[in-house]
Design a protein around this motif. Structure first.
Motif, short mmCIF file in Angstrom:
data_model
loop_
_atom_site.label_atom_id
_atom_site.label_comp_id
_atom_site.label_asym_id
_atom_site.label_seq_id
_atom_site.Cartn_x
_atom_site.Cartn_y
_atom_site.Cartn_z
N GLY A 191 -10.01 1.26 0.14
CA GLY A 191 -9.25 2.22 0.70
C GLY A 191 -9.63 2.83 1.76
N ALA A 192 -10.67 2.50 2.76
CA ALA A 192 -10.79 3.42 3.81
C ALA A 192 -10.05 3.46 4.81
N LEU A 193 -9.32 2.31 5.03
CA LEU A 193 -8.14 2.34 6.18
C LEU A 193 -7.04 3.27 5.51
N ASP A 194 -6.70 3.40 4.59
CA ASP A 194 -5.71 4.17 4.08
C ASP A 194 -6.18 5.74 4.32
N ARG A 195 -7.26 6.02 3.98
CA ARG A 195 -7.79 7.44 4.16
C ARG A 195 -7.71 7.85 5.57
N VAL A 196 -8.48 6.90 6.56
CA VAL A 196 -8.52 7.35 7.70
C VAL A 196 -7.36 7.48 8.42
N PHE A 197 -6.34 6.30 8.48
CA PHE A 197 -5.18 6.19 9.07
C PHE A 197 -3.98 7.12 8.45
N GLY A 198 -4.13 7.57 7.09
CA GLY A 198 -3.03 8.26 6.46
C GLY A 198 -1.85 7.27 6.21
N VAL A 199 -2.23 5.98 5.67
CA VAL A 199 -1.15 4.96 5.71
C VAL A 199 -1.34 4.45 4.07
N GLU A 200 -0.41 3.65 3.62
CA GLU A 200 -0.80 3.02 2.38
C GLU A 200 -0.69 1.56 2.81
N LEU A 201 -1.83 0.84 2.67
CA LEU A 201 -2.08 -0.49 3.32
C LEU A 201 -1.69 -1.59 1.90
N ARG A 202 -1.03 -2.50 2.41
CA ARG A 202 -0.57 -3.47 1.26
C ARG A 202 -0.58 -5.08 1.93
N ARG A 203 -0.51 -5.76 1.19
CA ARG A 203 -0.82 -7.38 1.44
C ARG A 203 0.01 -8.12 0.36
N PHE A 204 0.44 -9.27 0.87
CA PHE A 204 0.80 -10.15 0.13
C PHE A 204 0.26 -11.63 0.19
N ASP A 205 0.26 -12.38 -0.69
CA ASP A 205 -0.46 -13.75 -0.44
C ASP A 205 0.52 -14.80 -0.03
N THR A 206 0.11 -15.63 0.76
CA THR A 206 1.10 -16.69 1.45
C THR A 206 0.01 -18.14 1.41
N PRO A 207 0.45 -19.20 1.87
CA PRO A 207 -0.28 -20.40 1.83
C PRO A 207 -1.30 -20.33 3.17
N GLN A 208 -1.02 -19.29 4.12
CA GLN A 208 -1.88 -19.10 5.11
C GLN A 208 -2.91 -18.09 4.67
N GLY A 209 -2.98 -17.60 3.39
CA GLY A 209 -3.73 -16.15 3.30
C GLY A 209 -3.07 -15.03 3.37
N TRP A 210 -3.96 -14.02 3.04
CA TRP A 210 -3.23 -12.75 3.01
C TRP A 210 -2.63 -12.13 4.12
N GLN A 211 -1.36 -11.62 4.13
CA GLN A 211 -0.77 -11.22 4.89
C GLN A 211 -0.54 -9.43 4.79
N TYR A 212 -0.99 -8.72 5.89
CA TYR A 212 -0.77 -7.18 5.66
C TYR A 212 0.15 -6.40 6.24
N TYR A 213 0.38 -5.27 5.64
CA TYR A 213 1.43 -4.49 6.46
C TYR A 213 1.30 -3.06 5.71
N CYS A 214 1.67 -2.05 6.66
CA CYS A 214 1.26 -0.73 6.33
C CYS A 214 2.75 0.00 5.87
N GLU A 215 2.61 1.04 4.78
CA GLU A 215 3.64 1.86 4.50
C GLU A 215 3.36 3.17 4.79
N GLU A 216 4.13 4.02 4.98
CA GLU A 216 3.76 5.72 5.11
C GLU A 216 3.11 6.06 3.67
N ALA A 217 2.39 7.02 3.95
CA ALA A 217 1.53 7.58 2.63
C ALA A 217 2.38 8.36 1.71
N ARG A 218 2.51 8.24 0.73
CA ARG A 218 3.32 9.10 -0.27
C ARG A 218 2.77 10.39 -0.69
#
Length: 254
Positions: A227-254
């Motif tokens: 969760g270091a990136l969430d704390r440093v950037f003030g976002v909620e980092l999320r990911r979902f699995d794909t055949p090519q591996g994890w794909q990441y995206y950010c949402e606004e912190a709640r």
């Protein structure tokens, strides 16, 4: 191998790195992440010997960096800054600049220098650009030329400050794949990036800088779980699995 031991450094009169210790290993892509002003570029410039440390020591292959001449350091480290001039020369002449640390006096290129430059252009898929003037190239093509210049320098470690900035997604992927290729050859590749998803997808390890504190260092998986990136950037980092591996995206912190 590069070793930073309790390094402190300044940007202007402001301390942006304090007591930072970090090892940079052969065969890895180490990405430096952090918010604006956290000292990412300062860190690269300090490693490259372009600005002094305030405290601490940098070891290059177990030799204190300050004991190396600029020529010796340039034979061990290549540095691509974020901002670069665009000289009115051909791409091949630009790549030949990477051979400067190996030239004697008078500074004349030899056959092996031209061979190294052409091999570097070929490695990044830009040999057809050799005779093109650098100002006539697109941003992505210029980036390939600069990468080739770093390769022609034939150093163990390559430092790149935001190499994907202003590039379209295809050229961003090309840069990251080139970085992985360099690491596969046993080189140490250190990148500063702003794109969290690219960093998490392509890095071997990540170092997160913030507030002059000791960096949080780990594999992409370790950094995500921490969760270091969430704390440093003030976002909620999320990911979902794909055949090519994890794909990441950010949402606004709640």
């Amino acid at each position: 191998m590069i070793q930073l031991r309790n390094v402190s450094a300044q940007y202007g009169s402001r301390t942006v790195l304090r007591n930072l210790s970090l090892d940079i290993y052969p065969g890895e892509v180490l990405t430096i992440l952090g918010p604006n002003g956290s000292g990412k570029s300062t860190l690269l410039r300090t490693i490259a010997g372009l600005q002094p440390t305030v405290e601490g020591q940098i070891l290059v292959d177990n030799t204190p960096a300050h004991q190396l001449t600029p020529r010796q350091l340039a034979q061990r480290l290549a540095f691509l800054p974020q901002s670069r001039t665009v000289p009115n020369i051909t791409a091949l002449r630009m790549v030949l600049h990477g051979r400067f640390p190996y030239l004697g006096y008078p500074r004349r290129y030899r056959g092996r220098d031209y061979q190294a430059a052409k091999q570097a252009l070929e490695h990044v898929g830009a040999l057809e650009l050799a005779d093109r003037p650098v100002p006539s190239l697109s941003g992505g093509q210029r980036q390939k030329v600069y990468l080739a210049m770093a390769l022609a320098q034939n150093t163990q470690t390559i430092l790149m400050d935001e190499p994907t900035t202003y590039l379209d997604i295809r050229h961003q992927l090309d840069v990251m794949k080139t970085a992985l290729g360099m690491a596969d050859q046993g080189k140490s590749v250190v990148l500063v990036l702003h794109d969290l998803s690219l960093a998490l997808r392509f890095s071997t390890r990540i170092a997160v800088l913030a507030n002059c504190k000791a960096p949080h260092v780990g594999t992409p998986e370790e950094i995500f779980v921490s969760g270091a990136l969430d704390r440093v950037f003030g976002v909620e980092l999320r990911r979902f699995d794909t055949p090519q591996g994890w794909q990441y995206y950010c949402e606004e912190a709640r």
